[in-house]
Design an enzyme around this catalytic site. Structure first.
Site, short mmCIF file in Angstrom:
data_model
loop_
_atom_site.label_atom_id
_atom_site.label_comp_id
_atom_site.label_asym_id
_atom_site.label_seq_id
_atom_site.Cartn_x
_atom_site.Cartn_y
_atom_site.Cartn_z
N SER A 1 1.03 -1.11 0.33
CA SER A 1 -0.06 -0.24 0.13
C SER A 1 0.88 0.76 0.20
CB SER A 1 -0.64 0.33 1.26
OG SER A 1 -1.45 1.44 1.62
N TYR B 1 -1.75 -0.99 10.12
CA TYR B 1 -1.57 -1.97 8.81
C TYR B 1 -0.80 -0.80 7.92
CZ TYR B 1 -3.27 -1.61 4.14
OH TYR B 1 -3.60 -2.15 2.66
#
Length: 263
Positions: free
Chosen positions: A150, A166
């Protein structure tokens, strides 16, 4: 004599295992690989979602099957690989896409939630890559592993986003990719990472609602969120012989967000 572009991108005769493949970015990449001729094995935890996703791919003329499995569970990972090899033969392409996130301020972040994110986003990638590598790719001297990270791996967050586990897990995926590519490159196995930006996925809905879609689009040079086509080209490049000299790399697909943030 060199191959044509069409031949380089052709995946006929190859098998792809796609985790988190029942929806969102995983299904989009499975669709791309299947449209290029690959046979697709989808996996995620929910059989009903997988059945629907496989039917969607089959309606597009793609040879798609599914196995329900939890990619945070070591036993499930071994079963997943065994069943895929039994039903479809060797695995040529592995897409590590299954992931989890958790929103909480760092000072109050539950340790159990931290562990849940790390177990799926990092440990799960390692265990599945290890299993597929030693049982299918390394013995044959070929294969492509595509990890999903990401743009959250490339830096910190705006104050509205409190996703430290995350971000940390996705940063780990980048160096996992580099390390594995260096180790397995001499054996003919390529390992690369895609770093998506903001897409309209189920996981991103809360974030879009929090920050606001208009504000998120305004922060991207292309002034839009990712759609249901934007990962297809890069996934196919990295999976196919068109990308046969690319390994250990990451690329952001984010409308230019990381370019203006210094990622």
């Amino acid at each position: 004599m060199s191959r044509t572009v069409q031949e380089l991108f052709d995946l006929k005769g190859r098998t792809a295992l796609v985790t988190g493949g029942s929806r969102g970015l995983g299904l989009q990449m499975a669709e791309a690989l299947g449209e290029a001729g690959a046979r697709i094995m989808l996996t995620s935890r929910k059989a009903s979602d997988l059945e629907e996703a496989a039917a969607h791919l089959q309606a597009r003329g793609i040879d798609a099957r599914w196995i329900a499995a939890d990619c945070a569970d070591e036993g499930d990972i071994r079963r997943l690989v065994s069943e895929t090899l039994e039903r479809m033969g060797d695995i040529d392409i592995l897409v590590n896409n299954a992931g989890a996130t958790w929103g909480a301020p760092a000072e109050d972040h539950p340790v159990a939630a931290w562990d849940k994110v790390m177990n799926l986003n990092v440990r799960g990638y390692f265990l599945l890559s290890q299993e597929v590598g030693k049982r299918s790719m390394l013995p044959r001297g070929k294969g492509s592993i595509i990890n999903l990270a990401s743009i959250a791996a490339l830096g910190g967050n705006p104050t509205e986003m409190k996703t430290i586990a995350y971000n940390t897990s996705k940063g780990a995926v980048l160096n996992f990719t580099r390390a594995l590519a260096g180790e397995w490159g001499p054996s003919g196995v390529r390992v690369n990472t895609i770093c998506p930006g903001f897409f309209r996925t189920r996981m991103a809905t809360v974030l879009i609602d929090t920050i606001g879609e208009e504000k998120m689009c305004a922060g991207a040079p292309l002034r839009r969120l990712g759609d249901d086509e934007d990962l297809k080209g890069l996934a196919l490049l990295l999976a196919s012989d068109a990308g046969k000299h690319i390994t250990g790399q990451w690329m952001a697909v984010d409308g230019g967000v990381s370019s203006i943030l210094g990622g």
